[in-house]
Design a protein around this motif. Structure first.
Motif, PDB file in Angstrom:
ATOM      1  N   GLU A 174       0.823  -1.201   0.000  1.00 16.38           N
ATOM      2  CA  GLU A 174       0.000   0.000   0.000  1.00 16.38           C
ATOM      3  C   GLU A 174       0.862   1.258   0.000  1.00 16.38           C
ATOM      4  O   GLU A 174       2.023   1.249   0.398  1.00 16.38           O
ATOM      5  N   GLU A 175       0.262   2.320  -0.469  1.00 14.29           N
ATOM      6  CA  GLU A 175       0.968   3.601  -0.489  1.00 14.29           C
ATOM      7  C   GLU A 175       1.106   4.130   0.927  1.00 14.29           C
ATOM      8  O   GLU A 175       0.151   4.099   1.714  1.00 14.29           O
ATOM      9  N   ALA A 176       2.276   4.600   1.266  1.00 12.50           N
ATOM     10  CA  ALA A 176       2.544   5.063   2.627  1.00 12.50           C
ATOM     11  C   ALA A 176       2.565   6.580   2.677  1.00 12.50           C
ATOM     12  O   ALA A 176       2.895   7.252   1.702  1.00 12.50           O
ATOM     13  N   LEU A 177       2.196   7.116   3.841  1.00 12.44           N
ATOM     14  CA  LEU A 177       2.291   8.544   4.108  1.00 12.44           C
ATOM     15  C   LEU A 177       3.665   8.791   4.735  1.00 12.44           C
ATOM     16  O   LEU A 177       3.962   8.285   5.817  1.00 12.44           O
ATOM     17  N   ARG A 178       4.490   9.569   4.060  1.00 13.41           N
ATOM     18  CA  ARG A 178       5.866   9.787   4.513  1.00 13.41           C
ATOM     19  C   ARG A 178       5.938  11.038   5.383  1.00 13.41           C
ATOM     20  O   ARG A 178       5.455  12.105   4.995  1.00 13.41           O
ATOM     21  N   VAL A 179       6.540  10.878   6.556  1.00 11.60           N
ATOM     22  CA  VAL A 179       6.639  11.960   7.534  1.00 11.60           C
ATOM     23  C   VAL A 179       8.114  12.193   7.852  1.00 11.60           C
ATOM     24  O   VAL A 179       8.792  11.287   8.355  1.00 11.60           O
ATOM     25  N   ALA A 180       8.624  13.379   7.571  1.00  8.87           N
ATOM     26  CA  ALA A 180      10.008  13.727   7.882  1.00  8.87           C
ATOM     27  C   ALA A 180      10.053  14.431   9.231  1.00  8.87           C
ATOM     28  O   ALA A 180       9.332  15.414   9.452  1.00  8.87           O
ATOM     29  N   VAL A 181      10.876  13.926  10.132  1.00  6.90           N
ATOM     30  CA  VAL A 181      11.068  14.544  11.451  1.00  6.90           C
ATOM     31  C   VAL A 181      12.313  15.413  11.348  1.00  6.90           C
ATOM     32  O   VAL A 181      13.432  14.907  11.222  1.00  6.90           O
ATOM     33  N   ILE A 182      12.120  16.722  11.375  1.00  7.34           N
ATOM     34  CA  ILE A 182      13.204  17.658  11.100  1.00  7.34           C
ATOM     35  C   ILE A 182      13.423  18.589  12.287  1.00  7.34           C
ATOM     36  O   ILE A 182      12.587  18.695  13.183  1.00  7.34           O
ATOM     37  N   GLY A 183      14.550  19.275  12.285  1.00  5.10           N
ATOM     38  CA  GLY A 183      14.853  20.219  13.354  1.00  5.10           C
ATOM     39  C   GLY A 183      16.350  20.359  13.554  1.00  5.10           C
ATOM     40  O   GLY A 183      17.149  19.691  12.895  1.00  5.10           O
ATOM     41  N   ARG A 184      16.714  21.213  14.480  1.00  2.00           N
ATOM     42  CA  ARG A 184      18.128  21.403  14.798  1.00  2.00           C
ATOM     43  C   ARG A 184      18.677  20.173  15.528  1.00  2.00           C
ATOM     44  O   ARG A 184      17.917  19.343  16.016  1.00  2.00           O
ATOM     45  N   PRO A 185      20.008  20.059  15.634  1.00  2.00           N
ATOM     46  CA  PRO A 185      20.579  18.904  16.338  1.00  2.00           C
ATOM     47  C   PRO A 185      20.170  18.856  17.806  1.00  2.00           C
ATOM     48  O   PRO A 185      20.006  19.887  18.456  1.00  2.00           O
ATOM     49  N   ASN A 186      19.982  17.643  18.308  1.00  2.00           N
ATOM     50  CA  ASN A 186      19.794  17.389  19.732  1.00  2.00           C
ATOM     51  C   ASN A 186      18.515  17.994  20.310  1.00  2.00           C
ATOM     52  O   ASN A 186      18.479  18.388  21.470  1.00  2.00           O
ATOM     53  N   VAL A 187      17.447  18.039  19.504  1.00  2.00           N
ATOM     54  CA  VAL A 187      16.149  18.483  20.035  1.00  2.00           C
ATOM     55  C   VAL A 187      15.269  17.286  20.373  1.00  2.00           C
ATOM     56  O   VAL A 187      14.139  17.468  20.837  1.00  2.00           O
ATOM     57  N   GLY A 188      15.757  16.065  20.132  1.00  2.00           N
ATOM     58  CA  GLY A 188      15.018  14.872  20.526  1.00  2.00           C
ATOM     59  C   GLY A 188      14.275  14.192  19.404  1.00  2.00           C
ATOM     60  O   GLY A 188      13.274  13.510  19.648  1.00  2.00           O
ATOM     61  N   LYS A 189      14.759  14.321  18.160  1.00  2.00           N
ATOM     62  CA  LYS A 189      14.036  13.738  17.017  1.00  2.00           C
ATOM     63  C   LYS A 189      14.012  12.211  17.089  1.00  2.00           C
ATOM     64  O   LYS A 189      12.966  11.588  16.902  1.00  2.00           O
ATOM     65  N   SER A 190      15.169  11.589  17.346  1.00  2.00           N
ATOM     66  CA  SER A 190      15.212  10.126  17.421  1.00  2.00           C
ATOM     67  C   SER A 190      14.411   9.608  18.609  1.00  2.00           C
ATOM     68  O   SER A 190      13.701   8.594  18.506  1.00  2.00           O
ATOM     69  N   SER A 191      14.487  10.293  19.736  1.00  2.00           N
ATOM     70  CA  SER A 191      13.708   9.890  20.911  1.00  2.00           C
ATOM     71  C   SER A 191      12.213   9.996  20.626  1.00  2.00           C
ATOM     72  O   SER A 191      11.420   9.161  21.071  1.00  2.00           O
ATOM     73  N   PHE A 192      11.834  11.009  19.876  1.00  2.00           N
ATOM     74  CA  PHE A 192      10.428  11.210  19.527  1.00  2.00           C
ATOM     75  C   PHE A 192       9.916  10.043  18.679  1.00  2.00           C
ATOM     76  O   PHE A 192       8.845   9.482  18.932  1.00  2.00           O
ATOM     77  N   PRO A 271      14.050  29.678  23.346  1.00  2.00           N
ATOM     78  CA  PRO A 271      13.220  30.445  22.404  1.00  2.00           C
ATOM     79  C   PRO A 271      13.420  29.897  20.984  1.00  2.00           C
ATOM     80  O   PRO A 271      14.466  29.311  20.661  1.00  2.00           O
ATOM     81  N   ILE A 272      12.424  30.065  20.127  1.00  2.00           N
ATOM     82  CA  ILE A 272      12.541  29.610  18.757  1.00  2.00           C
ATOM     83  C   ILE A 272      13.679  30.358  18.071  1.00  2.00           C
ATOM     84  O   ILE A 272      13.813  31.586  18.198  1.00  2.00           O
ATOM     85  N   ALA A 273      14.539  29.646  17.391  1.00  2.00           N
ATOM     86  CA  ALA A 273      15.742  30.221  16.787  1.00  2.00           C
ATOM     87  C   ALA A 273      15.520  30.513  15.313  1.00  2.00           C
ATOM     88  O   ALA A 273      14.593  29.994  14.676  1.00  2.00           O
ATOM     89  N   VAL A 274      16.389  31.343  14.755  1.00  2.00           N
ATOM     90  CA  VAL A 274      16.313  31.671  13.333  1.00  2.00           C
ATOM     91  C   VAL A 274      16.462  30.411  12.488  1.00  2.00           C
ATOM     92  O   VAL A 274      15.790  30.246  11.467  1.00  2.00           O
ATOM     93  N   GLN A 275      17.332  29.488  12.923  1.00  2.00           N
ATOM     94  CA  GLN A 275      17.512  28.258  12.166  1.00  2.00           C
ATOM     95  C   GLN A 275      16.241  27.427  12.149  1.00  2.00           C
ATOM     96  O   GLN A 275      15.941  26.758  11.158  1.00  2.00           O
ATOM     97  N   ASP A 276      15.468  27.445  13.252  1.00  2.00           N
ATOM     98  CA  ASP A 276      14.182  26.745  13.260  1.00  2.00           C
ATOM     99  C   ASP A 276      13.266  27.307  12.175  1.00  2.00           C
ATOM    100  O   ASP A 276      12.590  26.557  11.466  1.00  2.00           O
ATOM    101  N   LEU A 277      13.238  28.614  12.053  1.00  2.00           N
ATOM    102  CA  LEU A 277      12.382  29.260  11.052  1.00  2.00           C
ATOM    103  C   LEU A 277      12.842  28.923   9.644  1.00  2.00           C
ATOM    104  O   LEU A 277      12.021  28.726   8.740  1.00  2.00           O
ATOM    105  N   LYS A 278      14.152  28.848   9.439  1.00  2.00           N
ATOM    106  CA  LYS A 278      14.659  28.505   8.112  1.00  2.00           C
ATOM    107  C   LYS A 278      14.281  27.081   7.734  1.00  2.00           C
ATOM    108  O   LYS A 278      13.945  26.800   6.574  1.00  2.00           O
TER     109      LYS A 278
END
Length: 489
Positions: A174-192, A271-278
């Motif tokens: 079946e067709e899958a819904l692809r979800v990219a977990v993105i962000g700056r380093p060490n914000v907990g993406k793998s743990s999430f 606080p939210i950083a400029v890199q987060d916005l980019k």
């Protein structure tokens, strides 16, 4: 249908990632001439001779090591061995049998699954002197097959052998819904991702930069297949070194392009950083759904209105963020982590939403009657007709007598009006303006007949992404010759 899984295992620096890239025909896994570069299980779907399967690249297995990273990698490799249908043991033909090769072979014999021994780095393959691969019979798991992953020699032959060991499957995946977990380093993406899956699928460490490849991890939610892509953290370009981290950044950007929805993880203690916005802007401008996940919320000291204030700070940084869902989570406690699954499905439905043409024109008429378009060089700007031509993201074309006269502020006004009517939560909304052909259609308009251009093929639509907010005052005139299209009767 569940596709079979082939796992490539072995000690460090024997060429597993090179073979992985060779089979896929592209540089998906990071390759560097030193051990420890591959740390997670790296999944990719591939095909050979009409047989589709998942190929899994693993980190180098190191026995009896006290290094924390070596232990984590070892756990990942053992998990890959347990989940695979076919196991490929990669060894170094130049170095000859190594004690670690025997240790890995021992693990493979215990699981009693089909195993193939690939002797890599046999660059003189086909020459009468190329007999060194026979030394690996002593591993005790079958015939060793020579291959050169770097040049590709022998890769077709060994793939034929691997495919022979694949279990029989029926049906289509079946067709899958692809979800990219993105962000700056060490914000907990793998743990999430691990919390969502309920297992330690990805390597987690307090060391920033642990994840380097973009890792595909499938799961099911409400009968639907979701594929989560845990990506390396994106830092400012000036902070990115050459080598491993540079390629990690490129793979993260590619993961965004291949995804349907992006989860932007923020560290709620900062606080939210400029890199987060980019990073958010990169996903938005690529036309992907976007959800902001404020992680580590359990570490934030709570006061009255803490969450609303933090949310307001985020939305005030960019106007398009007012349409992006924001959720506050904790991967440590699991707080609201699974709420993101509901939002992912909801945002994807919004990306795929299609509005009937007559509804588009009814809303367009009301918006233009409420606030007139500005005049352009003394001539009124008149909207004639509108229709949605594609989805993912929703794209609308509006025909107008003078596209150059549609100001940026009025374009934003139309976007806000369409969103007020249909929401498109978490999804970009694309507006394109087309000019009517005055020469061809002028006589018909003078007779009071509104021209409804043919709806264009969505493949031919040029996509342009705009940000939304309310503009200034407007002046203009609505085309009195406007008529509804056939769909509206």
């Amino acid at each position: 249908m569940k596709l079979p899984v082939v796992a490539v295992v072995g000690r460090p620096n024997v060429g597993k990632s090179t073979f992985f890239n060779r089979v896929l025909g592209e540089r998906i896994a990071i390759v560097e001439d030193r051990p420890g570069v591959t740390r997670d299980r790296n999944f990719a779907r591939t095909e050979w001779n009409g047989r589709e399967f998942y190929l899994v690249d693993t980190g180098g297995l190191v026995e009896n090591s006290d290094e924390p990273m070596d232990r984590l990698i070892r756990d990942q490799v053992l998990t890959a061995i347990a989940e695979a249908d076919v196991l490929v043991l990669m060894v170094d033909g130049k170095a000859g049998p190594h004690p670690l090769d025997y240790a890995v072979a021992k693990h493979l014999r215990k699981v009693a699954k089909p195993s193939v021994v690939l002797v890599n780095k046999v660059d003189n393959l086909g020459h009468p002197s190329a007999t060194g691969h026979h030394d690996f019979w002593d591993l005790g798991i079958g015939e060793p097959y020579p291959v050169s992953s770097l040049s590709g020699k022998g890769s077709g032959d060994v793939l034929d052998i691997i495919v022979e060991h694949l279990p029989d499957v029926e049906g289509e995946e079946e067709e899958a819904l692809r979800v990219a977990v993105i962000g700056r380093p060490n914000v907990g993406k793998s743990s999430f991702v691990n919390r969502l899956l309920g297992e330690q699928r990805l390597v987690v460490s307090d060391v920033a930069g642990t994840t380097r490849d973009a890792i595909d991890t499938p799961m099911r939610y409400q009968g639907r297949k979701l594929v989560f892509v845990d990506t390396a953290g994106l830092r400012r370009q000036s902070k990115i070194d050459h080598g491993v981290e540079f390629y990690s950044s490129l793979r993260t950007e590619r993961a965004i392009e291949r995804s349907d929805v992006c989860l932007l993880l923020l560290d709620a203690t900062e606080p939210i950083a400029v890199q987060d916005l980019k990073i958010a802007e990169k996903a938005w401008e690529t036309g992907k759904g976007l959800i902001i996940v404020c992680n580590k919320w359990d570490l934030v000291e709570k006061e009255t209105m803490t969450a609303p204030r933090y949310e307001k700070e985020i939305r005030d940084r960019a106007t398009y963020l007012q349409w992006v869902p924001i959720v506050f989570t904790s991967t440590l406690t699991g707080q609201r982590v699974h709420r993101t699954l509901e939002l992912i499905v909801e945002v994807q439905e919004q990306r795929k939403r299609r509005v009937p043409t007559h509804k588009v024109n009814e809303t367009l008429r009301a918006l233009v009657m409420r606030t007139k378009p500005p005049a352009h060089h003394g001539h009124p700007v008149k909207f004639l007709y509108g229709t949605q031509v594609s989805t993912e993201p929703p794209t609308m074309i509006l025909w107008v007598n003078n596209p150059e006269g549609v100001t940026t502020s009025y374009e934003r006004y139309l976007q806000n009006g369409f969103r007020a009517e249909w929401s498109f939560t978490g999804s970009p909304l694309v507006l394109r303006f087309r000019r009517r052909d005055d020469e061809r259609d002028g006589p018909r308009r003078r007779q009071g007949v509104a021209h409804a251009p043919e709806e264009p093929d969505e493949d031919g639509v040029e996509v342009q992404y705009v940000r939304e907010d309310f503009g200034d005052d407007f002046e203009g005139e609505f085309d009195e010759d406007y008529e509804d299209d056939e769909e509206n009767g």
